[in-house]
Design a protein around this motif. Structure first.
Motif, PDB file in Angstrom:
ATOM      1  N   ASP A 284       0.866  -1.191   0.000  1.00 32.07           N
ATOM      2  CA  ASP A 284       0.000   0.000   0.000  1.00 32.07           C
ATOM      3  C   ASP A 284       0.899   1.236   0.000  1.00 32.07           C
ATOM      4  N   LEU A 285       0.602   2.166  -0.928  1.00 34.73           N
ATOM      5  CA  LEU A 285       1.440   3.375  -1.014  1.00 34.73           C
ATOM      6  C   LEU A 285       1.193   4.262   0.215  1.00 34.73           C
ATOM      7  N   HIS A 287       1.006   7.957   1.723  1.00 35.30           N
ATOM      8  CA  HIS A 287       0.781   9.364   1.371  1.00 35.30           C
ATOM      9  C   HIS A 287       0.590   9.580  -0.123  1.00 35.30           C
ATOM     10  N   PHE A 288      -0.214   8.771  -0.685  1.00 35.80           N
ATOM     11  CA  PHE A 288      -0.523   8.940  -2.113  1.00 35.80           C
ATOM     12  C   PHE A 288      -1.563  10.050  -2.314  1.00 35.80           C
ATOM     13  N   LYS A 289      -2.480  10.125  -1.367  1.00 34.51           N
ATOM     14  CA  LYS A 289      -3.588  11.074  -1.486  1.00 34.51           C
ATOM     15  C   LYS A 289      -3.125  12.520  -1.769  1.00 34.51           C
ATOM     16  N   ASN A 292      -2.774  13.431  -5.459  1.00 31.75           N
ATOM     17  CA  ASN A 292      -4.068  13.775  -6.079  1.00 31.75           C
ATOM     18  C   ASN A 292      -4.510  15.165  -5.682  1.00 31.75           C
ATOM     19  N   HIS A 297      -5.844  14.584 -10.216  1.00 33.94           N
ATOM     20  CA  HIS A 297      -6.105  13.147 -10.411  1.00 33.94           C
ATOM     21  C   HIS A 297      -5.262  12.563 -11.536  1.00 33.94           C
ATOM     22  N   GLY A 300      -2.001  11.721 -10.265  1.00 36.73           N
ATOM     23  CA  GLY A 300      -2.113  10.479  -9.479  1.00 36.73           C
ATOM     24  C   GLY A 300      -2.134   9.265 -10.393  1.00 36.73           C
ATOM     25  N   ASP A 301      -2.898   9.379 -11.473  1.00 37.72           N
ATOM     26  CA  ASP A 301      -2.983   8.252 -12.435  1.00 37.72           C
ATOM     27  C   ASP A 301      -1.610   7.940 -13.031  1.00 37.72           C
ATOM     28  N   ARG A 323      -2.981  -4.883  -9.296  1.00 33.95           N
ATOM     29  CA  ARG A 323      -3.447  -3.703  -8.550  1.00 33.95           C
ATOM     30  C   ARG A 323      -4.826  -4.089  -8.016  1.00 33.95           C
ATOM     31  N   GLY A 326      -7.425   1.284  -5.802  1.00 34.00           N
ATOM     32  CA  GLY A 326      -6.822   2.513  -5.243  1.00 34.00           C
ATOM     33  C   GLY A 326      -5.309   2.498  -5.360  1.00 34.00           C
ATOM     34  N   ASP A 327      -4.615   2.645  -4.221  1.00 34.72           N
ATOM     35  CA  ASP A 327      -3.145   2.623  -4.255  1.00 34.72           C
ATOM     36  C   ASP A 327      -2.616   1.346  -3.614  1.00 34.72           C
ATOM     37  N   LYS A 399       1.781   0.234   8.496  1.00 37.29           N
ATOM     38  CA  LYS A 399       1.293   1.623   8.529  1.00 37.29           C
ATOM     39  C   LYS A 399       1.338   2.146   9.942  1.00 37.29           C
ATOM     40  N   ARG A 403       4.811   3.566   8.723  1.00 35.51           N
ATOM     41  CA  ARG A 403       4.917   3.459   7.250  1.00 35.51           C
ATOM     42  C   ARG A 403       6.362   3.152   6.804  1.00 35.51           C
TER      43      ARG A 403
HETATM   44  N1  GTP Z   1      -5.385   9.254  -9.253  1.00 36.54           N
HETATM   45  C1  GTP Z   1      -6.033   8.227  -8.731  1.00 36.54           C
HETATM   46  N2  GTP Z   1      -6.323   8.192  -7.420  1.00 36.54           N
HETATM   47  C2  GTP Z   1      -6.954   7.104  -6.916  1.00 36.54           C
HETATM   48  C3  GTP Z   1      -7.375   6.042  -7.697  1.00 36.54           C
HETATM   49  N3  GTP Z   1      -7.968   5.136  -6.888  1.00 36.54           N
HETATM   50  C4  GTP Z   1      -7.932   5.616  -5.650  1.00 36.54           C
HETATM   51  N4  GTP Z   1      -7.316   6.805  -5.639  1.00 36.54           N
HETATM   52  C5  GTP Z   1      -7.044   7.674  -4.528  1.00 36.54           C
HETATM   53  O1  GTP Z   1      -6.064   7.045  -3.718  1.00 36.54           O
HETATM   54  C6  GTP Z   1      -6.201   7.524  -2.405  1.00 36.54           C
HETATM   55  C7  GTP Z   1      -6.111   6.303  -1.484  1.00 36.54           C
HETATM   56  O2  GTP Z   1      -6.412   6.671  -0.203  1.00 36.54           O
HETATM   57  P1  GTP Z   1      -5.426   6.476   1.007  1.00 36.54           P
HETATM   58  O3  GTP Z   1      -4.807   5.127   0.919  1.00 36.54           O
HETATM   59  O4  GTP Z   1      -6.183   6.821   2.222  1.00 36.54           O
HETATM   60  O5  GTP Z   1      -4.385   7.582   0.730  1.00 36.54           O
HETATM   61  P2  GTP Z   1      -2.891   7.650   1.332  1.00 36.54           P
HETATM   62  O6  GTP Z   1      -2.560   9.086   1.230  1.00 36.54           O
HETATM   63  O7  GTP Z   1      -2.013   6.736   0.619  1.00 36.54           O
HETATM   64  O8  GTP Z   1      -3.048   7.187   2.809  1.00 36.54           O
HETATM   65  P3  GTP Z   1      -2.155   6.164   3.576  1.00 36.54           P
HETATM   66  O9  GTP Z   1      -2.250   4.892   2.895  1.00 36.54           O
HETATM   67  O10 GTP Z   1      -2.741   6.117   4.904  1.00 36.54           O
HETATM   68  O11 GTP Z   1      -0.773   6.701   3.538  1.00 36.54           O
HETATM   69  C8  GTP Z   1      -7.559   8.236  -2.367  1.00 36.54           C
HETATM   70  O12 GTP Z   1      -7.351   9.624  -2.376  1.00 36.54           O
HETATM   71  C9  GTP Z   1      -8.248   7.862  -3.638  1.00 36.54           C
HETATM   72  O13 GTP Z   1      -9.074   8.879  -4.157  1.00 36.54           O
HETATM   73  C10 GTP Z   1      -7.089   6.129  -9.096  1.00 36.54           C
HETATM   74  O14 GTP Z   1      -7.412   5.228  -9.869  1.00 36.54           O
HETATM   75  N5  GTP Z   1      -6.434   7.220  -9.547  1.00 36.54           N
END
Ligand code: GTP
Length: 424
Positions: A284-285, A287-289, A292, A297, A300-301, A323, A326-327, A399, A403
């Motif tokens: 799991d990534l 701080h991916f959010k 975005n 977005h 992010g993609d 996959r 999400g991430d 996590k 992390r």
């Molecule tokens: N660009 C993009 N964003 C996505 C996709 N699917 C999910 N997400 C985003 O990925 C994020 C996943 O949420 P989290 O896992 O809580 O984000 P995070 O910042 O990595 O949080 P932690 O895992 O706690 O570090 C959300 O903001 C979703 O909107 C996608 O296909 N494309």
């Protein structure tokens, strides 16, 4: 309606029914086949009728005409022979008998002539026949006078009649003319027969040619239909395979999706010998959010696509990379035990940490939290879901620990049967 009009209508109909172009050709081919068949039947019947008419003409007219002409010739010759015999024998009884035969031959001549006249003769023959008739009437009167004289014993008068009236010459002319008539009738009969035979041969040729064309067309249509069906089947199969493949893939990264991942690992477990270890990494990534949120977005993609490629590059071709949503990613490391899998997990974590992503003039760096669990093939089916759950919990633990960690299932809870723990 004409054949091309029918073909046009059927073409429009098949277009309406969305029939493909090749199928329209096949429909057109069938129409041509039907038209040819109808032509074959029509031509065959027509020729048969013509041949029947010709043979009928030969049987009803040409051959009887020939026979009647011969009969007239024979009777005319017989009459003069009878007169000569009467002249040669003095016995009145014999003469009487010959005189009667003379009359009978005259009747036979008349019957043959009437029968000939009753036939449908051409103009030239009718003219010739009328001329013969005139000659025969004139000759008959003189012959009857000679016969009368002989019956009454006036032999000198009979001889004089024979010479003065040139009975022999007239007789010869008549016979020659009758011969010519008979010959003409014979030639006509032969010509008619020849025509009928030629018509028969021509009919055979037409039927053979049309039959061969029909056969060739039938074969061509058969081949076209077979190819069409085979092509349609291939396309259907291809579509099905594509749809199935698409259903198993994540459209953004091209990696397996959850469904594809499940199918691939099922295949792997079935194909591996019992006791072979396979390890699962749940990634799991971190701080991916914010990517975005700050870069959008699309950024992010793009990042997800790049990281998917990075994951693929970090493992071997036989390993399964997916996959899950999400991430969140999953990797099955084929044939690796927990310790080896942990090393791979750490390598992945470091590679992601070293990776920097540029977007809109900004640079992003990410971390990963990875949970590791290992399954031995041959264990109960439930072992796999336990491993998934264990890896998920280990990831969550990573996590929780801040992390950027690789955590084994053993650190989280007691592993279920068939699940091996891994140590971070
Ligand atoms: N660009 C993009 N964003 C996505 C996709 N699917 C999910 N997400 C985003 O990925 C994020 C996943 O949420 P989290 O896992 O809580 O984000 P995070 O910042 O990595 O949080 P932690 O895992 O706690 O570090 C959300 O903001 C979703 O909107 C996608 O296909 N494309």
């Amino acid at each position: 309606m004409t054949a091309p009009a029918v073909a046009r209508r059927l073409g429009r109909l098949s277009a309406l029914l969305m029939v493909p172009r090749t199928a329209r050709w096949v429909v057109a081919g069938f129409i041509v086949l039907l038209v040819l068949q109808a032509l074959l039947v029509q031509q065959g019947l027509q020729r048969l009728r013509d041949i029947g008419t010709m043979f009928d003409h030969v049987a009803r007219t040409a051959l009887p005409a020939q026979q009647h002409a011969h009969e007239m010739q024979r009777a005319a010759q017989a009459r003069i022979m009878l007169l000569l015999r009467m002249l040669a024998q003095p016995d009145p009884f014999e003469r009487e008998a010959d005189a009667q035969a003379f009359v009978q031959e005259g009747l036979a001549f008349g019957r043959a002539r009437d029968a000939l006249l009753a036939l449908a003769l051409d103009d030239a023959t009718q003219i010739q026949l009328r001329h013969i008739q005139q000659q025969a009437v004139a000759l008959s009167q003189r012959q009857r006078a000679m016969s009368e004289a002989l019956l009454q014993g006036r032999d000198d008068e009979a001889r004089a009649l024979l010479e003065q009236q040139r009975l022999f010459d007239v007789q010869r002319e008549l016979v020659l003319e009758l011969q010519a008539l008979a010959q003409r009738m014979q030639q006509q009969a032969q010509a008619d027969q020849q025509r009928a035979l030629e018509a028969q041969r021509s009919a055979e040729r037409i039927v053979l040619m049309l039959g061969a064309s029909l056969f060739a067309l039938g074969v061509a249509i058969g081949v076209a239909v077979t190819r069409l069906v085979a092509r349609a089947e291939r396309l259907l199969l291809l579509d099905k395979e594509r749809a199935e493949a698409a259903a198993c893939r994540d459209p953004l990264t091209g990696l397996y999706n959850r469904r594809g991942f499940e199918q691939a690992r099922e295949l792997l477990l079935r194909a591996s010998p019992n006791g072979t270890p396979h390890s699962l990494l749940l990634i799991d990534l971190d701080h991916f959010k914010p990517v975005n949120d700050t870069a959008g977005h699309d950024a992010g993609d793009a990042l997800l696509r790049r990281l998917a490629q990075l994951l693929r590059d970090q493992v071997r071709p036989q390993d399964i990379v997916a996959r899950l949503g999400g991430d969140e990613f999953a990797v099955v490391l084929v044939g690796l035990d927990a310790a080896q899998a942990t090393q791979v997990g750490q390598r992945i974590r470091d590679a992601v940490a070293d990776f920097s992503f540029e977007w809109g003039g900004r640079t992003f760096r990410l971390g990963t939290s990875i949970g590791v669990a290992t399954v031995l093939t041959g264990a109960a089916e439930a072992a796999w879901s336990h491993a998934m759950k264990a890896a998920d919990e280990a990831c969550y633990e990573a996590k929780r620990r801040g992390r950027g960690q690789v955590v084994g299932a053993a650190d989280v809870a007691t592993p279920a049967t068939g699940v091996q723990a891994s140590v971070a």
